[in-house]
Design a protein around this motif. Structure first.
Motif, PDB file in Angstrom:
ATOM      1  N   GLY A 192      33.819   6.368  34.394  1.00  0.00           N
ATOM      2  CA  GLY A 192      34.758   7.474  34.218  1.00  0.00           C
ATOM      3  C   GLY A 192      34.042   8.779  33.912  1.00  0.00           C
ATOM      4  O   GLY A 192      34.402   9.839  34.424  1.00  0.00           O
ATOM      5  N   TRP A 193      33.002   8.705  33.091  1.00  0.00           N
ATOM      6  CA  TRP A 193      32.231   9.905  32.760  1.00  0.00           C
ATOM      7  C   TRP A 193      31.526  10.439  34.001  1.00  0.00           C
ATOM      8  O   TRP A 193      31.557  11.640  34.268  1.00  0.00           O
ATOM      9  CB  TRP A 193      31.221   9.584  31.667  1.00  0.00           C
ATOM     10  CG  TRP A 193      30.358  10.739  31.301  1.00  0.00           C
ATOM     11  CD1 TRP A 193      30.693  11.788  30.505  1.00  0.00           C
ATOM     12  CD2 TRP A 193      29.020  10.974  31.746  1.00  0.00           C
ATOM     13  NE1 TRP A 193      29.626  12.651  30.417  1.00  0.00           N
ATOM     14  CE2 TRP A 193      28.595  12.183  31.166  1.00  0.00           C
ATOM     15  CE3 TRP A 193      28.141  10.275  32.566  1.00  0.00           C
ATOM     16  CZ2 TRP A 193      27.336  12.705  31.396  1.00  0.00           C
ATOM     17  CZ3 TRP A 193      26.881  10.794  32.780  1.00  0.00           C
ATOM     18  CH2 TRP A 193      26.489  11.993  32.206  1.00  0.00           C
ATOM     19  N   LEU A 194      30.885   9.544  34.770  1.00  0.00           N
ATOM     20  CA  LEU A 194      30.208   9.968  36.001  1.00  0.00           C
ATOM     21  C   LEU A 194      31.191  10.573  36.996  1.00  0.00           C
ATOM     22  O   LEU A 194      30.914  11.601  37.616  1.00  0.00           O
ATOM     23  CB  LEU A 194      29.476   8.787  36.646  1.00  0.00           C
ATOM     24  CG  LEU A 194      28.176   8.359  36.000  1.00  0.00           C
ATOM     25  CD1 LEU A 194      27.676   7.056  36.624  1.00  0.00           C
ATOM     26  CD2 LEU A 194      27.131   9.439  36.120  1.00  0.00           C
ATOM     27  N   ALA A 195      32.338   9.929  37.168  1.00  0.00           N
ATOM     28  CA  ALA A 195      33.346  10.455  38.103  1.00  0.00           C
ATOM     29  C   ALA A 195      33.841  11.816  37.645  1.00  0.00           C
ATOM     30  O   ALA A 195      34.050  12.714  38.470  1.00  0.00           O
ATOM     31  CB  ALA A 195      34.511   9.478  38.223  1.00  0.00           C
ATOM     32  N   GLY A 196      34.022  11.987  36.347  1.00  0.00           N
ATOM     33  CA  GLY A 196      34.441  13.285  35.826  1.00  0.00           C
ATOM     34  C   GLY A 196      33.409  14.361  36.110  1.00  0.00           C
ATOM     35  O   GLY A 196      33.740  15.493  36.442  1.00  0.00           O
ATOM     36  N   LYS A 197      32.129  14.018  35.997  1.00  0.00           N
ATOM     37  CA  LYS A 197      31.060  14.967  36.295  1.00  0.00           C
ATOM     38  C   LYS A 197      31.019  15.298  37.786  1.00  0.00           C
ATOM     39  O   LYS A 197      30.797  16.438  38.167  1.00  0.00           O
ATOM     40  CB  LYS A 197      29.691  14.409  35.872  1.00  0.00           C
ATOM     41  CG  LYS A 197      29.512  14.277  34.399  1.00  0.00           C
ATOM     42  CD  LYS A 197      29.403  15.637  33.780  1.00  0.00           C
ATOM     43  CE  LYS A 197      29.123  15.510  32.296  1.00  0.00           C
ATOM     44  NZ  LYS A 197      29.151  16.780  31.622  1.00  0.00           N
ATOM     45  N   ILE A 198      31.244  14.309  38.626  1.00  0.00           N
ATOM     46  CA  ILE A 198      31.171  14.508  40.074  1.00  0.00           C
ATOM     47  C   ILE A 198      32.359  15.340  40.569  1.00  0.00           C
ATOM     48  O   ILE A 198      32.191  16.279  41.336  1.00  0.00           O
ATOM     49  CB  ILE A 198      31.126  13.151  40.807  1.00  0.00           C
ATOM     50  CG1 ILE A 198      29.788  12.454  40.524  1.00  0.00           C
ATOM     51  CG2 ILE A 198      31.324  13.326  42.305  1.00  0.00           C
ATOM     52  CD1 ILE A 198      29.749  11.002  40.955  1.00  0.00           C
ATOM     53  N   VAL A 199      33.550  15.009  40.134  1.00  0.00           N
ATOM     54  CA  VAL A 199      34.755  15.640  40.677  1.00  0.00           C
ATOM     55  C   VAL A 199      35.117  16.930  39.953  1.00  0.00           C
ATOM     56  O   VAL A 199      35.395  17.942  40.577  1.00  0.00           O
ATOM     57  CB  VAL A 199      35.951  14.653  40.631  1.00  0.00           C
ATOM     58  CG1 VAL A 199      37.235  15.327  41.047  1.00  0.00           C
ATOM     59  CG2 VAL A 199      35.665  13.468  41.530  1.00  0.00           C
ATOM     60  N   ARG A 200      35.106  16.920  38.653  1.00  0.00           N
ATOM     61  CA  ARG A 200      35.609  18.055  37.899  1.00  0.00           C
ATOM     62  C   ARG A 200      34.517  18.818  37.172  1.00  0.00           C
ATOM     63  O   ARG A 200      34.714  19.960  36.786  1.00  0.00           O
ATOM     64  CB  ARG A 200      36.640  17.550  36.893  1.00  0.00           C
ATOM     65  CG  ARG A 200      37.449  18.662  36.253  1.00  0.00           C
ATOM     66  CD  ARG A 200      38.519  18.096  35.358  1.00  0.00           C
ATOM     67  NE  ARG A 200      38.322  18.678  34.030  1.00  0.00           N
ATOM     68  CZ  ARG A 200      38.561  18.068  32.910  1.00  0.00           C
ATOM     69  NH1 ARG A 200      38.989  16.843  32.914  1.00  0.00           N
ATOM     70  NH2 ARG A 200      38.377  18.663  31.765  1.00  0.00           N
ATOM     71  N   GLY A 201      33.406  18.192  36.918  1.00  0.00           N
ATOM     72  CA  GLY A 201      32.329  18.850  36.217  1.00  0.00           C
ATOM     73  C   GLY A 201      32.334  18.607  34.727  1.00  0.00           C
ATOM     74  O   GLY A 201      31.472  19.095  34.018  1.00  0.00           O
ATOM     75  N   ALA A 202      33.280  17.824  34.206  1.00  0.00           N
ATOM     76  CA  ALA A 202      33.333  17.500  32.788  1.00  0.00           C
ATOM     77  C   ALA A 202      34.017  16.148  32.614  1.00  0.00           C
ATOM     78  O   ALA A 202      34.713  15.681  33.503  1.00  0.00           O
ATOM     79  CB  ALA A 202      34.099  18.573  32.023  1.00  0.00           C
TER      80      ALA A 202
END
Length: 90
Positions: A19-29
């Motif tokens: 979830g953290w990685l996906a947040g960084k990839i898609v939204r940046g946070a």
């Protein structure tokens, strides 16, 4: 289904990282600890359904689980962004 305490801990850890990685990839946070875990776990379910049908298998063991869950979480976040009308902001 019967999960041991260690199995639940692994599921939560994979969900958190994915979830953290996906947040960084898609939204940046990230989305906070609980949000990251939820997104990662739902992403893992999406990936476990989708990736075998596409004959995609990346890595092995825990690394594979994190990669698969991250791919599923990114797909989930992109779909949510498109449905919520935020599809133009990358």
């Amino acid at each position: 289904m019967n999960f041991s305490d260690q199995g639940i801990l692994v599921i939560l850890l994979v969900g958190l990282v994915a979830g953290w990685l996906a947040g960084k990839i898609v939204r940046g946070a990230g989305f906070g600890v609980i949000g990251d875990i939820c997104i990662g776990i739902v992403g893992a379910f999406i990936a476990s359904w989708l990736l075998p049908r596409l004959h995609i298998g990346l890595g092995a063991g825990l690394v594979r689980e994190i990669i698969d869950a991250t791919i599923g979480a990114v797909i989930l976040l992109l779909i949510v962004r498109l449905v919520s009308g935020g599809g133009r902001r990358w």
